[in-house]
Scaffold this active site. Structure first.
Site, short mmCIF file in Angstrom:
data_model
loop_
_atom_site.label_atom_id
_atom_site.label_comp_id
_atom_site.label_asym_id
_atom_site.label_seq_id
_atom_site.Cartn_x
_atom_site.Cartn_y
_atom_site.Cartn_z
N CYS A 1 0.84 -1.18 0.00
CA CYS A 1 0.00 0.00 0.00
C CYS A 1 0.89 1.24 0.00
O CYS A 1 1.97 1.21 0.58
CB CYS A 1 -0.96 0.01 1.19
SG CYS A 1 -0.14 -0.17 2.79
N PRO A 2 0.52 2.29 -0.70
CA PRO A 2 -0.80 2.55 -1.30
C PRO A 2 -0.93 2.11 -2.76
O PRO A 2 -1.96 2.37 -3.37
CB PRO A 2 -0.87 4.08 -1.22
CG PRO A 2 0.54 4.50 -1.49
CD PRO A 2 1.42 3.46 -0.84
#
Lengths: 80, 385
Positions: free
Chosen positions: A13-14
């Site tokens: 992530c992201p």
């Protein structure tokens, strides 16, 4: 209507959401985007994001075994 | 990473504890945020906006008001917060990414020196390593060039570094008991340093790690200079677990593990035998610890709330004060005590059984999974909060 697969395996992530957003925004209403991710955090994050997204609707989430035996988290989005 | 664009958990906690003005922007998802947040010794001004909200609408940065205060951005592992910090900086806000995120917060050990009276201060030192993210406390005790570690967490290099900084050599690694809430760094630290890994003889037959057993009344001697040595005495204090052991350091500091805390007592139900272990714990609290004087300083393995950290940064309490103030210690019969335990305790987190199995050495865990197991604060106390 088309179905596109986005390989987000190995991404942390992201990145899975940033890439999914970029793809889905370029699609036509009704098109499907299937994201294959290995980050377990992506499950809750796709739920959270799709709740407030103007372009993505979460249609399905499932887990499959990857080629290395580790889980792959599959998120299916529909372009709104 | 550019130093102006990043900061550490250590620095974040320093700022928070000192009351420096900053805004902490937590960009994890709602569930993660609700389950576990950074706590400072003073109130932290916190804003919660998930990172994917910023992905959807980068214009949200306008919501992160900046009156020239610094914004520290935090997520689970440090990736998404880096992305959000960059968005903020592009909008002219002074923003730094907290490297490693909540994983780093959960691993961070803050070393604090325990103040000793003059007659002991010139002979030895006790360091309390506060694992702020989990409320776990572990200890390094040094006398001369010898040091021991008690109840080490998984982040074993921090202990090795501190022992080296103190100019000492690690001669023993001790666990007060088989922990349920966090993985012990004991076996690894012992392997790394060549010191022996020691636990109570009564820990139980399930233990698979090679341990040197310690027994009631046994003394561990540190330092060999005349008049400059230190005796650490083994005091068996069963109840939280059957093998729970305390260590009396010098004359008045008792490392109690999870037997007794500054504002509570250890829960006796984690093995599934609340009546049996509860009865044993009652005996330990009133008979065994009852024999110790009021001025003994309790140094526990946990705390439940940051308010238990004193102004000098140490979590400690006089036994007399604890005896007077902890509710469970006012109960005067073993039956009543067991009933109180049964009704007060909620089910422990499911992951605890797997952590226990790993600490016993009957199963193993990968480092990444270990970090997931340890998310969140400990739930080892039976009282107080």
């Amino acid at each position: 209507m088309s179905i596109k697969i986005l390989d987000a395996k190995g991404l942390k992530c992201p990145m899975p959401i940033i890439k999914a957003k970029k793809e889905i925004d370029a699609m036509s209403p009704g098109d499907l985007l299937e994201i294959h991710a290995t980050d377990p955090g992506s499950v809750a994050d796709f739920q959270g994001w799709s709740k407030m997204s103007k372009t993505a609707v979460l249609k399905d989430q499932r887990t499959e075994g990857g080629s290395d035996g580790k889980p792959v988290y599959i998120h299916v989005l529909e372009r709104r | 990473m550019n130093a102006e664009h990043a900061t550490t958990v250590e620095r974040l906690l320093e700022k928070a504890d000192a009351g420096e003005p900053f805004l902490l922007l937590d960009v994890r998802n709602d569930d993660e945020y609700e389950a576990w947040k950074v706590e400072g010794r003073r109130q932290i001004e916190m804003l919660h906006i998930p990172y994917f909200d910023f992905v959807e609408d980068p214009g949200l940065v306008a919501q992160v008001l900046s009156d020239r205060r610094e914004v520290l951005v935090l997520c689970a592992k440090g990736g998404s917060s880096g992305f959000v910090a960059e968005l903020l900086r592009a909008a002219g806000i002074t923003a730094k990414n907290v490297e490693g995120g909540m994983i780093a917060y959960g691993d961070y050990l803050q070393p604090v020196c325990v103040p000793l009276d003059a007659d002991e201060a010139d002979r030895f030192e006790i360091w309390q390593l506060n694992r702020r993210g989990k409320g776990c406390l572990s200890y390094v005790i040094r006398c001369g060039t010898a040091a021991i570690v008690v109840d080490p967490s998984r982040n074993v290099r921090a202990y090795a570094r501190l022992v080296e900084r103190l100019g000492a050599r690690l001669v023993g690694v001790f666990d007060t008991h088989v922990h349920a809430d966090h993985l012990s760094g004991g076996p690894e630290l012992a392997r790394l340093s060549g010191a022996s890994y020691c636990m109570a003889a009564g820990t139980g037959g399930e233990l698979k790690h090679a341990v040197t057993p310690v027994r009631e009344g046994e003394e561990i001697r540190l330092g060999d200079a005349p008049g400059r040595s230190l005796a650490v005495r083994v005091v068996e204090t069963p109840g939280h677990t059957p093998g729970s052991t305390s260590f009396l350091v010098g004359r008045r500091h008792l490392l109690t593990g999870d037997t007794i805390f500054v504002s509570g007592i250890g829960r006796p139900d984690l093995g599934g035998y609340v009546a049996e272990w509860g009865r044993v714990l009652y005996h330990t609290l009133h008979e065994r610890l009852g024999a110790l004087p009021d001025d003994v300083v309790i140094l526990p393995a946990h705390y439940a709330d940051v308010s238990e950290i004193r102004d000098d940064g140490v979590v400690a309490g006089r036994l007399g004060e604890i005896r007077r103030t902890v509710l469970e210690l006012q109960i005067r019969s073993a039956e009543e005590f067991v009933e109180a335990m049964k009704s007060a305790l909620s089910a422990p987190p499911e992951i605890y059984s797997r952590i226990i199995a790993t600490n016993l050495g009957t199963s193993q865990v990968e480092a990444e999974e270990a970090a997931e197991w340890e998310l969140g604060k400990n739930q080892c106390a039976a009282s107080g909060h």
